[in-house]
Structure formats: C-alpha cells, structure tokens
Design an enzyme around this catalytic site. Structure first.
Site, PDB file in Angstrom:
ATOM      1  N   HIS A   1       1.599  -3.100 -40.927  1.00 45.06           N
ATOM      2  CA  HIS A   1       1.752  -4.426 -41.522  1.00 45.06           C
ATOM      3  C   HIS A   1       0.403  -5.019 -41.918  1.00 45.06           C
ATOM      4  O   HIS A   1      -0.527  -5.052 -41.120  1.00 45.06           O
ATOM      5  CB  HIS A   1       2.441  -5.352 -40.512  1.00 45.06           C
ATOM      6  CG  HIS A   1       2.635  -6.743 -40.984  1.00 45.06           C
ATOM      7  ND1 HIS A   1       1.805  -7.776 -40.625  1.00 45.06           N
ATOM      8  CD2 HIS A   1       3.573  -7.279 -41.791  1.00 45.06           C
ATOM      9  CE1 HIS A   1       2.217  -8.899 -41.180  1.00 45.06           C
ATOM     10  NE2 HIS A   1       3.295  -8.631 -41.894  1.00 45.06           N
TER      11      HIS A   1
ATOM     12  N   ASP B   1       3.874 -14.982 -53.922  1.00 45.55           N
ATOM     13  CA  ASP B   1       3.805 -14.171 -52.687  1.00 45.55           C
ATOM     14  C   ASP B   1       5.141 -14.336 -51.984  1.00 45.55           C
ATOM     15  O   ASP B   1       5.427 -15.388 -51.408  1.00 45.55           O
ATOM     16  CB  ASP B   1       2.645 -14.654 -51.811  1.00 45.55           C
ATOM     17  CG  ASP B   1       2.376 -13.721 -50.641  1.00 45.55           C
ATOM     18  OD1 ASP B   1       2.991 -12.639 -50.573  1.00 45.55           O
ATOM     19  OD2 ASP B   1       1.551 -14.085 -49.775  1.00 45.55           O
ATOM     20  N   MET B   2       5.959 -13.324 -52.037  1.00 45.74           N
ATOM     21  CA  MET B   2       7.337 -13.470 -51.573  1.00 45.74           C
ATOM     22  C   MET B   2       7.860 -12.200 -50.921  1.00 45.74           C
ATOM     23  O   MET B   2       7.379 -11.095 -51.178  1.00 45.74           O
ATOM     24  CB  MET B   2       8.251 -13.801 -52.763  1.00 45.74           C
ATOM     25  CG  MET B   2       8.190 -12.777 -53.887  1.00 45.74           C
ATOM     26  SD  MET B   2       9.398 -13.025 -55.199  1.00 45.74           S
ATOM     27  CE  MET B   2      10.838 -12.241 -54.467  1.00 45.74           C
TER      28      MET B   2
ATOM     29  N   LYS C   1      20.514  -8.730 -58.071  1.00 49.01           N
ATOM     30  CA  LYS C   1      19.204  -8.679 -58.719  1.00 49.01           C
ATOM     31  C   LYS C   1      18.086  -8.530 -57.689  1.00 49.01           C
ATOM     32  O   LYS C   1      17.186  -7.699 -57.843  1.00 49.01           O
ATOM     33  CB  LYS C   1      18.986  -9.935 -59.565  1.00 49.01           C
ATOM     34  CG  LYS C   1      19.900 -10.020 -60.773  1.00 49.01           C
ATOM     35  CD  LYS C   1      19.606 -11.261 -61.611  1.00 49.01           C
ATOM     36  CE  LYS C   1      20.518 -11.326 -62.828  1.00 49.01           C
ATOM     37  NZ  LYS C   1      20.246 -12.531 -63.658  1.00 49.01           N
TER      38      LYS C   1
END
Length: 354
Positions: free
Chosen positions: A119, A177-178, A229
């Site tokens: 991570h 940023d998602m 989507k």
C-alpha cells in the site's frame, strides 16, 4: 466526535521513530511517515496514521520487507519496471516517481510499472511530486480483494485507486484522487473502530445483502461506484496495475489486513506526461487554471462548485500547523507507542471542532 490535534512535525517524528524501531532505514521511515501525516492533514484519515500500526505489524510478521532491494528492468527508452521486493509502498512509489519523471523529461512521456509492492498511501502525495516538475501524472494500483464487480457477490477486485493530476497556475493543481469503490476500505475500517455506520450503498454483507454496519461490510464486500460504469473502470485499472508485470490481481491476494505475514505483491502503474514536450508548461498551466475557474464559477445560487482537489487543499490549509486525529486513532497509536517503548507526542490545545 472531537478530534485530537497534534503538531505535524511531532507526528512525523513519531511515525519515523516507530518504523525505525522495527528496522526501517531512517530515510524510508521519514518518507513513509510524511506521506501518512500528509493524508491526515488533507482529511484523508483512511490513508493516514490509522495505517501505521498495520505497517508495523506487517513488518514484524514478514508481510512487508523493511530493508528491500529494489531491482529495475527497462522495456524501452520511456518505460521501466520495478521489482520492489516487498517494500513499503511509499518506498517503491518514491523510486517509481523519480524514475518516471526522468523518463518523461527525456522522452516527453514515461511509464513505470511496479510489482512486489504494498500500500502506497494517498495517491495525490505522488502525483503532486510529478506536478511540481510540470508534468501530468496518472497513478493507479491494485489492492487486496475487497470489492465485488457489478452484479457479483465475490471479492474479486480491489478498491483500485485512480489519481490524475495536472499542473496549474499558482501551484494549485487539478487533482482527482479517488477509489473505484463507493467508499475507501480504510474509511470502513475507521468507521468500525469509531463505532459509526457507513453510508448506504457502500457495501453488502457476506450473504450479499446491503449493509451499513462496517463490521458486516468487512466480512462481506464493498461495492463499486457508479454501477456498471464504475465496475468497468475498476476492472480496467486492475488490468493496468497488474498485467504489465508479475504483480498479483486482487483475487490472487491475501490482504495484510487479514494476514499480516502475507506478501501481497501489489502492482502500481505510474504515467507521466511532460507538458514542456507538448505546448509548454506555461500554456498547460494557464489552460488548466482557466478550466478550474470555470468549474468554480458554475455554482448555482447558494451553492459552491469545486474543481477536483479543491476540497482536500482547503482542508490542508485549515489544518496548517496542526493535524487532527480521531480519538480511536490516537488510542491505536498510543498502544503502538507502548509496544515499541516510545512515547506518543503530547496533543496541542483543540483548534478544530471536527
């Protein structure tokens, strides 16, 4: 729940000391701690110091390699592959960002694929470094298995983050940023720790039923945003992050949240476009600034419209000089400090009621 404020330097120093205590070299410890504190200062607590105890436990158990040997191979003049040897994701990403910036400076574009990583924290921390060089940055990654595809019931995908950032006038980049899940995994963990519910539509329980209970969500699966989507985007990011190397897909991974000794073999992809190689950095910055201004100016009566990245930067500005942590995170860090023979820094007087 009132947060507890700390001086940023104190938290960075504590995080660095904690990582150094389990064998992480000082420079790597400092880098990782800075990225976590930066996330907390932007209000992205799911990617902040909440994760420090997890990193420490994974290092102790062998899931993260405290002293990795980074190995490079090159595909072409604009491409490189990094084997991170189980490193902290921040260590791998720092090397990847430096290399991709150098490649893009030479060729106009650059791409670095990473395998055997973990991570890397909040993606904007890395795209900001590329933007500072006048580049458009695109960053994505695999994670552990947490998300079920649209119409599915099994954990096959990760939260598969996507960060895209472009430079703008005044050092205020346009930054998306998602996660591709409806909610970040770390936010579900934080909700469980704090005893709060998660929003409806974020997750299903182990039987596939919608749930707002974070513990049931962690036992079940998160949902992709935007239905079919968002699910499609998550699948494509999974492919981009893992298929260019020997990195593992999420469904091939045991997460360190579940097994601290798991070598996750996380994959990242970092892309950079040097704006100087196109119409010039000044041109791109002016055009991006114009776009931001139009977005912000589109608000209706009594409303506000924000360009991507505005909210996080406003939060960081509001938190200048202090970093608020949730009481549950403070408890976790205090327990970590005691286990390492360290002392958690003293909090500052309250300054943020959130």
């Amino acid at each position: 729940m009132r947060s507890v404020d700390f001086a940023p330097a104190d938290l960075i120093g504590f995080g660095s000391a904690a990582l150094a205590a389990v064998g992480v070299p000082q420079a790597h410890a400092q880098l990782t701690s800075r990225s976590l504190v930066a996330a907390d200062s932007r209000g992205i607590s799911s990617h902040g110091l909440l994760r420090l105890p997890l990193y420490i436990e994974a290092i102790r158990a062998g899931g993260i390699n405290a002293t990795p040997t980074l190995t490079w191979s090159a595909g072409s003049a604009a491409v490189a592959v990094l084997d991170a040897d189980g490193a902290l994701g921040q260590v791998a990403m720092s090397a990847a960002v430096d290399r991709v910036a150098a490649l893009a400076s030479q060729s106009g574009v650059g791409a670095v694929a990473v395998q055997n990583s973990t991570h890397y924290g909040a993606g904007a921390y890395w795209s900001d470094r590329l933007v500072a060089e006048g580049m458009i940055g695109i960053v994505t990654s695999t994670t552990g298995p947490t998300v079920t595809p649209f119409g599915g019931s099994q954990k096959l995908l990760g939260t598969n983050p996507l960060t895209v950032a472009a430079p703008s006038v005044g050092a205020v980049p346009l930054t998306l940023d998602m996660a591709t899940s409806n909610g970040a995994y770390g936010k579900v963990v934080a909700a469980r720790n704090e005893g709060t519910e998660i929003p409806a539509g974020w997750a299903v329980d182990k039987d596939g039923r919608p749930t707002v209970d974070p513990a049931a969500a962690l036992a079940g699966a998160l949902l992709p945003f935007g239905g079919v989507k968002g699910s499609g985007l998550a699948v494509l990011l999974e492919a981009l992050s893992a298929s260019l190397t020997e990195a593992a897909f999420a469904f091939e991974t045991e997460d360190i949240w579940v097994n601290r000794s798991s070598r996750m073999n996380t994959g990242h992809l970092v892309l950079a476009l040097d704006t100087a190689a196109f119409t010039g950095r000044d041109h791109t910055e002016r055009r991006v600034a114009h776009l931001q201004q139009r977005i912000r100016g589109s608000a209706g009566p009594g409303q506000s419209a924000l360009a991507p990245g505005d909210a996080e930067r406003a939060t960081a500005a509001r938190h200048e000089g202090h970093v608020p942590l949730a009481p549950t995170t403070v408890e976790l860090l205090d327990e970590l400090a005691q286990s390492l023979g360290l002392t958690l820094p003293a909090p500052r007087p309250p300054s943020d009621p959130t």
